[in-house]
Each structure stands twice: as C-alpha cells, then as structure tokens.
Design a protein around this motif. Structure first.
Motif, short mmCIF file in Angstrom:
data_model
loop_
_atom_site.label_atom_id
_atom_site.label_comp_id
_atom_site.label_asym_id
_atom_site.label_seq_id
_atom_site.Cartn_x
_atom_site.Cartn_y
_atom_site.Cartn_z
N TYR A 221 0.84 -1.20 0.00
CA TYR A 221 0.00 0.00 0.00
C TYR A 221 0.88 1.25 0.00
O TYR A 221 0.72 2.15 -0.83
N GLY A 222 1.80 1.30 0.96
CA GLY A 222 2.61 2.51 1.14
C GLY A 222 3.56 2.79 0.00
O GLY A 222 3.95 3.94 -0.21
N GLY A 223 3.93 1.75 -0.76
CA GLY A 223 4.86 1.94 -1.86
C GLY A 223 4.22 2.26 -3.18
O GLY A 223 4.91 2.53 -4.17
N ALA A 224 2.88 2.24 -3.23
CA ALA A 224 2.17 2.43 -4.51
C ALA A 224 2.04 3.91 -4.87
O ALA A 224 1.91 4.77 -4.00
N LYS A 225 2.05 4.17 -6.17
CA LYS A 225 1.76 5.52 -6.65
C LYS A 225 0.30 5.87 -6.39
O LYS A 225 -0.04 6.99 -5.99
N ALA A 226 -0.57 4.89 -6.61
CA ALA A 226 -2.00 5.07 -6.35
C ALA A 226 -2.64 3.69 -6.19
O ALA A 226 -2.14 2.69 -6.71
N PHE A 227 -3.72 3.66 -5.44
CA PHE A 227 -4.49 2.43 -5.23
C PHE A 227 -5.77 2.53 -6.03
O PHE A 227 -6.42 3.58 -6.06
#
Length: 380
Positions: A279-285
């Motif tokens: 989650y924290g490493g994603a550009k967007a969810f």
C-alpha cells in the motif's frame, strides 16, 4: 452484568484472513481486552484462545467437501449447529456474536448479535455459486428473525435490509469497520524487501487488492489498463494482490493479455506485513468494485498515505468521502482517465494522500469494539 461470558463464532479464522475473517479477528482481539472471559467457537471445536493463523489443511478439506458432498453448505451447517449447541449447553455463555451473517438454530435462549456485511447474494446473484445462494436463501431470513440485534457495517447495507423488507429499522445498528494502527505510510527504506521480492519501484506502480472475482470488476479494470497502455509513453505497472476467487474465468482472457504486456504483476495472497508495504509503496491504489458492504482496502490504502481511485457505487463513497477520486465502475474510459490523472498530476496525488490520512483516522477497531460492547451491555 459484570464480566459476562461472550461467545464469538470465529470459524472464518480457520483459513487465510480476508474479508469477514479479518473483521472477525479484529473484533475478537479488541473484545477480549474488554471481556477477558471470552470464548471462541471454531465450527468443530471451541477454545478460550484466539487463533490468528489458518488451521492446517482446513481450507483444502472444505474445498474437497464442497466438490464431493451433495449440498455441502447445508450439510456442514447442520454439523456446526450440533457442535454449537453442545457448546451452549456446556459453557452457558451470556451472549453470542455471529460476525458471519448466519446464526445457528439454538435449543437454548441466548441473546444473539449478527453481522450482515452486504447483500451481494441478492443484488448480484451471478457472483455466487448456486450452493451458496441456496444456503443464504434458506438460512439468512431465519437468522435475521432469530437475532436480537443486526449489525451492518455501513448505512448503505442497513438501508438495503430495510428496502428489501428483510429487517425492521429499530433492530439494526451500524458500526463502521476500523483500521489497524499498523497501516501507516511506508518509507522507501522500509520498502526495500518488497521491492526486491517483486521487482517493484517505490511510488511507481498502481495497486489493486482483493479477491480476483467478478464482483471486484477486474474485467473493466484490465480493459481500462490495456487502453491506458496504448495512450502513454511511460506506463506505470499494475500490481494485483489477492487470491483467485469464484468464476475468475470471466476475465481470464484479459488477465492473460494484460500479463503478456509485461506491465501487470500478480502476487497472489500476501501477508499483512507485506500488504502494508505494498500500500505505502504504490503511486496510487485502485478499487473499481461494483458492490461492497464497506470496502476496507481503499480505507487501508488511505491510512498508508496512498491516493485512491475507487467506485462511486454502493457503500464506497460513504467510506471514502471526498478523500478519493471516484469513478463509474462500468465506464472503462473513466477508469483509464483516472489512471492518467494519477500518473500525471503530482499535486492531485499529494492532495488526496493528505485527505486520505485525515479520513482514515476517523475509523478504528477500538472504537468499533466499544460500540459493539455498548450493544452487548444493552442486550444481555
């Protein structure tokens, strides 16, 4: 009543935690802090110890039973009911909590609080196996009638119960799901192990989390993503985290095509620790689900400081508020445009990340358990 004995059906904890199982665990964990005299019912046995891990080959055995036994849901329901009533007779709990829709027929009077998470078996029958449909149609109305209180996880589901004449309004209480404090923003250094394991770059992938099944709208997401690939020179990869669900063949062709592009990664079921980092490493969810009773993944993503694209349908806008980019899940063009927006608009991403963190702070399992405790106290 001082120190009542609470019996909770924790059968969902016998397999890998997701959906109802995850919610069950969070409530059981918080309630034992309030009520130390808590008992856990695990379908085939009961215990005063809370399990967090799956039970051996339980899920494999259940799948075999579903494959070879006639009417497996109804047969296993009958067996569980017999063991449950023995537990009531022997342990004499003061109240029973059923976090998973359908309470058991009892030979003893006991106040019962039943959770109903959504009504997808009515609204989207095509997303459920026939046996599951028969099971819900036979037992859910009886369970609602027998229960002392019904808890829904959103106003949306409460209203559906009322509109379908399944339950009177005064019998229903709404308690929103919470967020575990472990869900928080991930630094780049904390992301290293996940990056190496899955060959991912920090802040350079779109993330989807959920069971890969038709209700989650993978078909439209993949179709929109393939359109997105044709209209950008520097594509952001799409990562899919979650196990294969029922009728995944509905989007197998698109999944194969998307995988062949070289930009789509399937991770399967991931641990909670790995999920937080993802989650924290994603550009967007992105969460384009057609229908949810609550929609926990986008809220978890917001708690991790990740901007969210989500459906404007069912309960999802109620949970996200103005802290996400809402799209029509039926409109692949709109999904594609949202991907481009998140890709190109750094200001928008930062704005939604901040709003999401603020919004997520309004939800906690401690608060949810306290509200459930208030209901317990009033109904013992």
């Amino acid at each position: 009543m001082e120190n009542p004995k609470i019996l909770i059906d924790t059968t969902p904890l016998l397999k890998d935690l997701s959906g109802v199982g995850y919610v069950t665990y969070q409530y059981a964990k918080e309630l034992q802090k309030i009520y130390p005299n808590t008992l856990y019912y695990y379908a085939w046995f009961y215990s005063n110890k809370l399990r967090q891990r799956a039970l051996g080959n339980y899920e494999k055995a259940v799948n075999l039973a579903k494959k070879y036994l006639p009417r497996p849901y109804i047969l296993t329901h009958s067996a569980k009911t017999a063991i449950f009533n023995y537990t009531l007779f022997k342990e004499k709990p003061d109240i029973f909590i059923q976090p998973n829709y359908i309470s058991f027929p009892t030979f003893f009077d006991i106040p019962t609080i039943t959770f109903i998470h959504d009504l997808s078996h009515i609204r989207y029958k095509e997303y459920h196996p026939k046996e599951r449909m028969e099971y819900f149609e036979k037992y859910l109305p009886k369970s609602i009638e027998k229960s002392t209180k019904i808890v829904t996880i959103s106003e949306f589901t409460k209203q559906e119960l009322i509109n379908l004449n399944l339950c009177d309004e005064e019998k229903i209480e709404v308690i929103y799901n919470g967020i575990d404090p472990k869900f928080r923003p991930t630094t780049q250094s904390e992301f290293v192990s996940v990056a190496q394991k899955h060959n991912l770059q920090y802040q350079n992938y779109f993330l989807f989390v959920g069971t890969l099944e038709p209700r989650k709208n993978l078909r439209n997401l993949l179709a929109a993503y393939l359109q997105y690939l044709k209209t950008t020179n520097h594509p952001t990869p799409l990562v899919l985290a979650g196990g294969i669900g029922w009728r995944s063949e509905h989007f197998d062709d698109l999944l194969q095509k998307a995988s062949n592009s070289g930009y789509v990664k399937r991770l399967g079921y991931v641990s909670e620790e790995e999920l937080i980092a993802l989650y924290g490493g994603a550009k967007a969810f992105i969460f384009p689900s057609f229908y949810e009773g609550f929609g926990l993944p986008p809220l978890e993503a917001m708690a991790c400081g990740t901007p969210v694209i989500a459906s404007n349908s069912s309960s999802i806008p109620e949970v996200i508020g103005d802290a996400g980019l809402l799209i029509d899940p039926h409109d692949t063009k709109q999904i594609r445009q949202a991907l481009h927006q998140m890709d190109e608009d750094t200001v928008l991403r930062k704005e939604l990340a901040v709003k999401g963190l603020i919004r997520a702070k309004q939800f906690s399992w401690e608060s949810a358990a306290q509200k459930l405790s208030n209901i317990i106290e009033k109904n013992i």
